[in-house]
Enzyme design. Structure first.
Site, mmCIF file in Angstrom:
data_model
loop_
_atom_site.group_PDB
_atom_site.id
_atom_site.type_symbol
_atom_site.label_atom_id
_atom_site.label_comp_id
_atom_site.label_asym_id
_atom_site.label_seq_id
_atom_site.Cartn_x
_atom_site.Cartn_y
_atom_site.Cartn_z
ATOM 1 N N LYS A 113 -0.550 8.880 6.523
ATOM 2 C CA LYS A 113 -1.942 9.072 6.057
ATOM 3 C C LYS A 113 -2.739 7.791 6.265
ATOM 4 O O LYS A 113 -3.840 7.802 6.811
ATOM 5 C CB LYS A 113 -1.946 9.430 4.580
ATOM 6 N N ASN A 114 -2.146 6.652 5.888
ATOM 7 C CA ASN A 114 -2.905 5.397 5.881
ATOM 8 C C ASN A 114 -3.020 4.754 7.256
ATOM 9 O O ASN A 114 -3.623 3.693 7.401
ATOM 10 C CB ASN A 114 -2.312 4.423 4.862
ATOM 11 N N CYS A 143 -11.592 3.615 -8.222
ATOM 12 C CA CYS A 143 -10.864 4.847 -8.540
ATOM 13 C C CYS A 143 -9.957 4.477 -9.701
ATOM 14 O O CYS A 143 -10.051 3.392 -10.253
ATOM 15 C CB CYS A 143 -10.074 5.327 -7.336
ATOM 16 N N ARG A 147 -11.550 -1.614 -6.937
ATOM 17 C CA ARG A 147 -11.615 -1.426 -5.473
ATOM 18 C C ARG A 147 -12.915 -1.991 -4.873
ATOM 19 O O ARG A 147 -13.703 -1.291 -4.255
ATOM 20 C CB ARG A 147 -11.472 0.050 -5.108
ATOM 21 N N ASP A 193 2.400 1.101 -3.089
ATOM 22 C CA ASP A 193 2.353 2.567 -3.011
ATOM 23 C C ASP A 193 3.694 3.218 -3.292
ATOM 24 O O ASP A 193 3.789 4.437 -3.348
ATOM 25 C CB ASP A 193 1.866 3.012 -1.630
ATOM 26 N N ARG A 227 -3.422 15.019 -1.692
ATOM 27 C CA ARG A 227 -4.187 14.084 -0.853
ATOM 28 C C ARG A 227 -3.262 13.319 0.086
ATOM 29 O O ARG A 227 -3.648 12.937 1.175
ATOM 30 C CB ARG A 227 -4.937 13.086 -1.748
#
Ligand code: EPZ
Length: 426
Positions: A26-27, A121, A126, A312, A404
């Site tokens: 994803k990243n 978030c 952030r 993560d 997500r």
């Protein structure tokens, strides 16, 4: 993809066994999709993961004028020759703050860009000050108020030396993309070194960019006139891989993880071995086997920018620690509020004390099923993993967070023998 009225129900069901194939990262896919805005010819991306966040980024590109065609489930053709807007739709920025990385490419294409200030978030404030510091150094005038952020480079972008106070992944990506067509040379000092930075650099280089040093803390970009098209396969998702590796160990299972690059997840492999799991890396293929046949022992982890232990994977590893023998310690140095999974794990009987960005975990013999809430993407995954080893039923709500970043987490865990399902509730 889930919406608000879906839940995941997990029942402890013994060791995970079998094989799981990891999806594209994803990243890496998100910044590479943004980088497609720099090209004026067809680009074909493969191994693109099927995720909510990817859908949102594709909506952003379409809103700017890119042509998008799905060639199959995970292969997309993109052509951004006729993009006709330099403004990211505010409502899409609200949906996903990672769309902020389209600013760099739009600045490179139009010498101006505007978007909604990305809110924080739940894992932290952030800020984007380092992104804006980079754009300013390249010659853009930036304006940020509560609502929106704009950057305008009246005389075009000019190469510069930019020091990042923190090796921010997003800032490194945004600045690298903005610099690809700036006049002259740009040097990013204290750049992020994550594998996703290297993947983006490899992609941009195939489009004709001149970049050296990705993966080290000094990245040099020589501006070019234009960027063309290319084909590219997204690297495997090291965090998804880490999630299944940790789940295999904490359920005392035996799981073969396919499509994983061991070098990208070295700290998690080291820590799994430290707690007593067995990790076998195949020599010539991207395959890692993780197994454990006894209760694991506690350890300590400290999250750091790459190549340190990935933030993560912190929540997932804490789920494992909650049933280890003895004490464990976690120090979270990357985000200021990334312990929201603690309260939910405690509801399941975990014994965790937190003080600031440090947590002390005392392993318990058994977790018990409970009604819990996913508070962010990785915390949600950690709760699914805790449910795999808990006595009784765990019901997880707000699972849109999980969708997500994890494609088919229920199917993948079920194929490994988990008693897990997704239910709609009215
Ligand atoms: C990327 O976020 C990832 N997201 C995050 O993954 C990941 O946790 C993070 O990198 C760190 O590895 C994507 O790639 C889409 P940062 P990013 O800029 O780029 C501070 C997941 O679970 N900072 O490296 O936003 C910031 O406050 C997600 O997949 C500034 O101070 O991360 C934070 O404390 C979560 N000023 C730290 O740096 C800035 O201008 C790391 O942020 C930018 C960042």
């Amino acid at each position: 993809m889930s919406d608000n009225n879906e839940k995941i129900i997990v029942k402890g069901n013994g060791p995970l066994k079998g094989k799981v194939k990891i999806s594209g990262a994803k990243n890496s896919a998100l910044p590479i999709l943004a980088a497609c805005l720099l090209g004026t010819e067809d680009i074909i991306l493969s191994e693109v993961p099927k995720l909510k966040d990817i859908e949102i980024m594709l909506e952003v590109l379409k809103s700017l004028g890119s042509e998008i065609t799905y060639l199959d489930d995970t292969t997309i053709k993109i052509n951004s020759k006729n993009i006709n807007s330099y403004e990211t739709p505010f409502e899409l920025m609200d949906k996903m703050r990672a769309s902020f990385v389209v600013m760099g490419p739009l600045l490179a294409r139009f010498n101006k860009t505007k978007t909604k200030s990305p809110g924080g978030c739940n894992i932290g404030k952030r800020p984007v000050d380092l992104h804006l510091k980079g754009f300013k150094s390249l010659g853009a005038k930036t304006v940020q108020d509560h609502d929106e952020i704009s950057a305008v480079a009246e005389n075009g972008l000019k190469g510069a030396i930019i020091y990042l106070d923190f090796p921010s992944v997003g800032a490194t990506q945004n600045i690298m993309m903005a610099a690809t067509m700036a006049k002259g040379e740009t040097v990013i000092e204290n750049a992020a070194k994550e594998p996703e930075i290297v993947d983006l650099s490899n992609f941009l280089t195939k489009m004709g960019a001149k970049i050296r040093g990705a993966g080290t803390s000094i990245i040099t970009i020589e501006g070019v006139e234009k960027l063309t098209g290319t084909n590219h396969a997204i690297i495997p998702d090291r965090i998804e891989a880490a999630t299944y590796m940790i789940a295999a160990a904490m359920t005392k299972g035996d799981v073969v993880i396919e499509n994983v690059i061991g070098a990208h997840i070295r700290p998690v492999i080291a820590k799994l071995i430290e707690v007593g799991a067995t990790v076998e890396e195949s020599k010539d293929e991207d395959i890692i086997r993780v197994k454990a046949d006894k209760r694991l022992n506690g350890t300590t982890i400290k999250t750091l920018p790459y190549p340190g232990f990935p933030t993560d994977a912190q929540a997932q590893f804490m789920a494992l620690m909650s049933i280890c023998n003895g004490e464990s310690r976690v120090k979270e140095t990357v985000f200021e509020n990334r312990f929201m999974h603690v309260d939910e794990l405690v509801k399941m009987g975990a014994s965790v004390l937190t003080e600031g960005n440090e947590a002390a975990i005392l392993g318990v013999d058994k977790l018990k099923g409970a009604n819990v809430k996913a508070t962010d993407l990785r915390a949600g995954a950690a709760l699914v993993m805790a449910g795999l080893v808990a006595e009784g039923e765990t019901v997880i709500s707000d699972i849109y967070h999980i969708d997500r970043g994890y494609s088919d987490i229920v199917g993948k865990f079920r194929n490994l023998g988990a008693n897990i399902k997704r239910v709609k509730v009215d």
